[in-house]
Design an enzyme around this catalytic site. Structure first.
Site, PDB file in Angstrom:
ATOM      1  N   GLY A 217       0.819  -1.200   0.000  1.00  0.00           N
ATOM      2  CA  GLY A 217       0.000   0.000   0.000  1.00  0.00           C
ATOM      3  C   GLY A 217       0.854   1.252   0.000  1.00  0.00           C
ATOM      4  N   SER A 218       0.391   2.275   0.721  1.00  0.00           N
ATOM      5  CA  SER A 218       1.036   3.589   0.645  1.00  0.00           C
ATOM      6  C   SER A 218       2.401   3.668   1.309  1.00  0.00           C
ATOM      7  CB  SER A 218       0.109   4.654   1.257  1.00  0.00           C
ATOM      8  OG  SER A 218      -1.012   4.852   0.418  1.00  0.00           O
ATOM      9  N   THR A 219       2.834   2.626   2.040  1.00  0.00           N
ATOM     10  CA  THR A 219       4.208   2.658   2.543  1.00  0.00           C
ATOM     11  C   THR A 219       5.196   2.644   1.383  1.00  0.00           C
ATOM     12  OG1 THR A 219       4.284   0.246   2.795  1.00  0.00           O
ATOM     13  CG2 THR A 219       3.627   1.541   4.733  1.00  0.00           C
ATOM     14  N   PHE A 220       4.745   2.167   0.215  1.00  0.00           N
ATOM     15  CA  PHE A 220       5.619   2.145  -0.957  1.00  0.00           C
ATOM     16  C   PHE A 220       5.915   3.552  -1.474  1.00  0.00           C
ATOM     17  CE2 PHE A 220       6.745   1.604  -5.443  1.00  0.00           C
ATOM     18  CZ  PHE A 220       7.679   0.583  -5.360  1.00  0.00           C
ATOM     19  N   LYS A 221       5.117   4.529  -1.062  1.00  0.00           N
ATOM     20  CA  LYS A 221       5.372   5.901  -1.490  1.00  0.00           C
ATOM     21  C   LYS A 221       6.728   6.406  -1.001  1.00  0.00           C
ATOM     22  CE  LYS A 221       0.415   6.792  -1.741  1.00  0.00           C
ATOM     23  NZ  LYS A 221      -0.780   7.326  -1.058  1.00  0.00           N
TER      24      LYS A 221
END
Length: 493
Positions: A217-221
């Protein structure tokens, strides 16, 4: 010598030669296969009849062998078995070893070449051979905090010292008690094994490092931002970037909106700091499209994606999967599509940011000792890679502080401590082809932000039904991370 004696002598010599050939064949040519034959119970008794050395955490034995009156002579025993099972694994007379019991088997059973002096001494003095001891890097307070905070959730926690790479906590839930597999009643051990295999919670899986991997999810940002800052030195937290309410993926009719359909800022642009703190989707989709697939993949690889790691437990490599076109790249940018990671990998990303851009190699074994407690080997911290510059790391730390101070990660706040972090909420696909699973909830970060001593990653698998609210990484994973970091720092949460 008459003819009869000559014939008898010839027969005796021939029989002697046949006997020598047979003995040579058995003892030399067939020895390996005979020793490995599962029907050879001597091998089982020899392997499991050793006085196996202890596994030690902070001076306390969490796995040890105690004498028993049966053919195996020693029973492997685990104190607080479920708490440390993802680390110790099990040693079973039926199913062999896993975890540290397997990775450090030669030290624990005393056959490691590093223990040659001890073995020589045992041979000379006639002492009962003993295994060596394996001391781990685990901090018992941090391990307990992670285990307690996960509670009944299915998930995992990894905590690292970003300065050294030491693994401070490694927890996977639901877990199991290795004592039920260490018994000498083979019928009971087999029954316990089948029960564990049939458990839908998959207690034998180590979600922290191996087997299943998960959409981040958004931790990949964090990867997107690292690549963007590395490519453009003029980019700052105050730079306004494209942030529409939704974005159509190139070459398709599919669109991506911001979480819950919210507006990022004015519906057109937002500062990088605002977009990151609110975990908007569209700015990072556009960022990845501008950078290109190679830049995103190269940045992920620099943080350890795809690496074959052993800590010494074997770690399943994290991966981006194929990025066939720009539509796939847009989905990859927000940690969906084919991106799959371990919690250890996301802890490594935060660890590198915390350590001025230097990623230290994670490790679990601090020292090994012989039976006389003499140190045989000691792990020295080593660099794995330098995925970002100190300047990029400093900017990312500032952005991550904003997530916890005023963004989606507010529940990770620790009184008196500045925390840096990033939340994530990942769609996890389908369970049976008809019902959609609940999203995975993530948090990764470090503390204190100005002098990092612990980096964490928390995963709650299929955490909660979105219809019930409080299903996000900020709601479910951030409070767990807060408890773990507070324990590492000796602070109240």
């Amino acid at each position: 010598m008459n003819a009869a004696l000559r014939r008898v002598s010839a027969v005796v010599i021939a029989m002697f030669l046949v006997l020598m050939a047979a003995v040579t064949s058995v003892q030399f040519f067939q020895a390996s296969s005979l020793n490995g034959d599962p029907r050879n119970v001597r091998n089982t008794y020899r392997e499991n009849g050793r006085d196996r050395g202890p596994i030690v955490v902070a001076g306390a034995e969490i796995a040890f062998s105690q004498p028993v009156d049966d053919p195996y002579k020693f029973l492997r025993t685990y104190t607080q078995g479920p708490l440390y099972a993802p680390v110790t694994g099990y040693s079973s007379v039926v199913f062999g070893q896993s975890g540290i019991e397997l990775a450090e088997n030669s030290v624990l059973n005393g056959t490691s070449p590093s223990l040659w002096q001890q073995r020589l001494g045992d041979l000379v003095t006639g002492r009962q051979p003993q295994g060596g001891a394996v001391e781990l890097t685990i901090d018992p307070a941090v391990q307990q905090a992670a285990y307690d905070a996960l509670g009944d959730h299915e998930g995992a926690v990894v905590a690292l010292d970003p300065r050294t790479g030491e693994v401070l906590a490694l927890v996977s839930t639901p877990g199991f008690d290795p004592n039920v597999l260490a018994g000498h009643d083979t019928a009971a051990v087999n029954a316990a094994w089948q029960q564990l295999l049939n458990d839908p919670g998959k207690p034998l899986a180590n979600r922290a490092i191996a087997g299943d991997t998960y959409a981040p999810g958004s931790t990949f940002k964090l990867i997107d931002v690292a690549a963007a800052l590395s490519a453009d030195a003029a980019l700052t937290p105050d730079t306004r970037i494209s942030a529409p309410d939704s974005i159509t993926l190139p070459g398709s009719t599919a669109t991506i909106a911001n979480p819950a359909g919210e507006r990022c800022d004015d519906g057109e642009t937002a500062t990088l700091a605002t977009a990151f703190a609110k975990s908007c989707n569209t700015p990072f989709v556009q960022m990845a499209l501008d950078l290109g697939a190679d830049a995103i993949r190269d940045q992920a690889d620099a943080f350890g994606f795809g690496d074959q790691l052993a800590i010494p437990l074997t770690v399943t490599p994290s991966r981006l999967g194929p990025i066939a076109d720009e539509a796939a790249l847009g989905q990859t940018a927000i940690g969906q599509r084919d991106v799959r990671v371990t919690p250890l990998q996301m802890a490594m990303v935060s660890s590198a940011i915390a350590n001025d851009g230097v990623l230290m190699r994670p490790y679990l074994v601090a020292t090994t000792r012989d039976a006389n407690l003499t140190v045989v080997s000691k792990t020295s911290p080593s660099e794995l890679s330098t995925p970002i510059t100190p300047e990029v790391a400093a900017t990312m730390t500032q952005l991550m502080e904003g997530v916890v101070t005023s963004g989606t990660g507010r529940r990770a706040q620790i009184s008196g401590v500045q925390v840096a972090g990033k939340t994530g909420t990942a769609e996890s696909g389908f369970d049976d082809g008809t019902a959609r699973s609940n999203p995975h909830a993530w948090f990764t970060g470090f503390a204190p932000a100005d002098d990092p001593q612990v980096a964490v990653a928390v995963l709650v698998v299929n955490g909660a039904d979105p219809a019930a609210g409080d299903y996000t990484g900020g709601a479910l994973a951030a409070p767990i991370a807060r408890s773990v970091m507070a324990a590492a720092l000796g602070s109240g949460s």
